[in-house]
Design an enzyme around this catalytic site. Structure first.
Site, short mmCIF file in Angstrom:
data_model
loop_
_atom_site.label_atom_id
_atom_site.label_comp_id
_atom_site.label_asym_id
_atom_site.label_seq_id
_atom_site.Cartn_x
_atom_site.Cartn_y
_atom_site.Cartn_z
N GLU A 172 -18.95 -86.29 38.37
CA GLU A 172 -19.85 -87.12 37.57
C GLU A 172 -19.24 -87.61 36.26
O GLU A 172 -19.72 -87.26 35.17
CB GLU A 172 -21.15 -86.36 37.27
N GLU A 376 -23.73 -82.76 45.84
CA GLU A 376 -24.81 -82.03 45.17
C GLU A 376 -26.14 -82.65 45.52
O GLU A 376 -26.30 -83.87 45.49
CB GLU A 376 -24.70 -82.11 43.62
C1 PNW Z 1 -25.39 -82.51 37.64
N1 PNW Z 1 -28.63 -86.53 33.87
O1 PNW Z 1 -25.66 -82.71 36.30
C2 PNW Z 1 -24.19 -81.63 37.55
O2 PNW Z 1 -23.11 -81.98 38.34
C3 PNW Z 1 -24.51 -80.17 37.65
O3 PNW Z 1 -23.55 -79.46 36.93
C4 PNW Z 1 -25.92 -79.94 37.15
O4 PNW Z 1 -26.23 -78.59 37.04
C5 PNW Z 1 -26.85 -80.64 38.12
O5 PNW Z 1 -26.53 -82.01 38.24
C6 PNW Z 1 -28.32 -80.53 37.76
O6 PNW Z 1 -28.59 -81.16 36.54
C7 PNW Z 1 -26.44 -83.68 35.79
O7 PNW Z 1 -28.96 -86.33 32.70
C8 PNW Z 1 -26.80 -83.50 34.47
O8 PNW Z 1 -28.93 -87.57 34.49
C9 PNW Z 1 -27.53 -84.45 33.84
C10 PNW Z 1 -27.88 -85.59 34.52
C11 PNW Z 1 -27.51 -85.78 35.84
C12 PNW Z 1 -26.79 -84.81 36.47
#
Ligand code: PNW
Length: 477
Positions: A172, A376
């Site tokens: 990401e 994921e």
């Molecule tokens: C992903 N947003 O994170 C990550 O790859 C993981 O480490 C995380 O734990 C998981 O999704 C759940 O959140 C994100 O703000 C963090 O849009 C923030 C965002 C999206 C994905």
């Protein structure tokens, strides 16, 4: 199939890999063990006011010290694959220079432990724990960080490159760039739009350099991938399409276009011209970024509904990225993110499995030759532990089972529509440090007690084990 994504009994194709995912900073703990250097997430989480409740990853799930127990847990669940990330500051404590043997040895033990249990390792080289020393020199706003990442990839590849069959470079990069340098919700917490866009480019460059370095040193002809959190935007009203064009450009095309087609989208360069002149893109960079890929990793959680803000009243900003002071949308500050209909997860993210099906089908249409993998998908819910009559701990996480069932159904429908989908890695194997939310959000299919570090498989992990065993979505009872 009914439109509510409740089909069951659907069978997945042979070769589809069912697994689960984690990330180093979120589970390992042992933040100063065996020569590990500090990362930007150590610094950020130790800065007051940055992470909910003052939580840090110092101990996390103590996975670093419980590796064998966790490997056995994965085997008990019947996982076919395990996606984990390598902490760069365990390998190179300052992001540069010679390898730290103890760091390499830990990941070697992990890979060998997986292979011994018949579980396919899926390695992510970077899941946000940048060595702090590199941040001190500019972090992802600096070209030097991308070059250092290529060296790091080579070191890891030299050690593990005869055993790992699927490598993903970055997790990401959207989050790293826009939340790290734009909104400030993630480490390093900078809030400068120009910095965020420079970070986008240097992350893309780092990806290209890493694939090319790995290709030179690995000996087992593995697959190479990048993992993107592609956003699914729904247009709202007359200005919806223009709003979608802008945010799709920033969130999706600024990564997909260079990585897969070797170009940056002109409309986004134009939208952001007041912020940066993009002069950090040097001759030859786009050729380096465009490396042949074997798989595209897709992380999917939710959808967004957008329109252009008309300047009247309070602008809605339900983009799900948490409280922050800067913008995650440079050049698209006037896009309004509308509150979506529920149901929601504990993150406040709306549950919409149709977004996953749409995303997979649209990617397949754009890149017909490119296999996809869900790297994921999962959900946070406020799970409660119950103790039954014989003293056993139970977590009846029916919401999570329902979420997973619907999203596996969506994935299956995409497969039925011709998408070459290679697997599904559920986020997450265990409850863990959920970035700015600390330990307050639980995504695991295994519960973690943060006082005792006891792991307790939730009902969802049993549901998943049955899916893996039968290769069919279990019937609703
Ligand atoms: C992903 N947003 O994170 C990550 O790859 C993981 O480490 C995380 O734990 C998981 O999704 C759940 O959140 C994100 O703000 C963090 O849009 C923030 C965002 C999206 C994905």
């Amino acid at each position: 199939g009914d439109p509510d994504y409740r089909d069951t009994g659907l069978e997945f194709p042979a070769g589809f890999v069912f697994g689960s995912a984690t990330a180093s900073y979120q589970i390992e703990g042992a933040h100063d063990a065996d020569g590990r250097g500090p990362s930007i997430w150590d610094t950020f989480s130790h800065t007051e006011g940055k992470v909910f409740n003052g939580d840090t990853g110092d101990v996390a799930c103590d996975h670093y010290n419980r590796l064998d127990e966790d490997l056995d847990l994965m085997q008990d669940l019947g996982l076919e694959s395990y996606r984990f990330s390598i902490a760069w500051p365990r390998i190179q404590p300052t992001g540069r220079g010679p390898a730290n043997e103890a760091g390499l040895a830990f990941y070697e033990r992990l890979v060998d432990g997986l292979l011994a249990r018949g579980i396919k390792p899926i390695v992510t080289l970077y899941h946000w724990d940048l060595p702090q020393a590199l941040e001190d020199d500019g972090g992802w706003t600096s070209r030097a960080t991308a070059l250092a990442f290529g060296d790091y990839a080579r070191i890891v590849g030299e050690r593990l490159g005869n055993r790992v069959a699927l490598w993903t470079t970055l997790n990401e990069p959207w989050c790293s760039a826009y939340l790290g340098y734009g909104s400030g919700a993630h480490a390093p917490g900078r809030t400068e739009s120009a910095a965020a866009l420079a970070a986008v480019h240097h992350l893309n460059l780092a990806h290209g350099l890493a694939v090319s370095a790995l290709r030179e040193v690995v000996t087992n002809n593995p697959d190479f991938a990048i993992t993107l959190n592609l956003h699914v935007f729904r247009p709202d009203g007359e200005t919806g399409p223009e709003a979608v064009r802008r945010v799709d450009g920033l969130a999706n095309r600024l990564f997909l276009d260079p990585v897969l087609n070797g170009s940056y989208p002109q409309d986004v360069l134009d939208d952001t011209a007041e912020i940066t002149d993009w002069s950090f893109v040097q001759d030859g960079d786009l050729e380096l970024i465009r490396q042949p890929l074997d798989v595209l990793g897709v992380n999917y959680y939710s959808t967004n509904r957008v329109r252009m803000w008309d300047g009247e009243g309070q602008k809605e900003s339900s983009d799900g990225h948490g409280a922050a002071t800067g913008t995650a949308w440079p050049g698209a500050e006037n896009v309004e993110f509308l509150q979506q209909p529920g149901p929601y997860t504990d993150m406040g993210w709306n549950i919409d499995p149709s977004g996953l099906e749409d995303l997979l089908v649209s990617l397949h249409e754009q890149f017909p030759e490119l296999p996809l993998m869900i790297t994921e998908n999962g959900a946070a819910f406020p799970d409660t532990v119950e103790v039954d009559a014989d003293g056993a701990r139970r977590i009846h996480d029916v919401d999570r089972i329902d979420y997973l069932r619907r999203h596996f159904t969506a994935a299956h429908r995409a497969v039925a529509r011709g998408v070459d989908l290679r697997g599904y890695q559920v986020w997450s194997l265990m409850d863990n440090f959920e970035w700015g939310y600390g330990y307050s959000k639980r995504f695991g299919i295994v519960h973690v007690d943060y006082d005792t570090f006891e792991r307790t498989p939730k009902d969802s992990s049993r549901w998943y084990a049955q899916l893996i065993r039968d290769r069919r979505i279990p019937p609703v009872d």
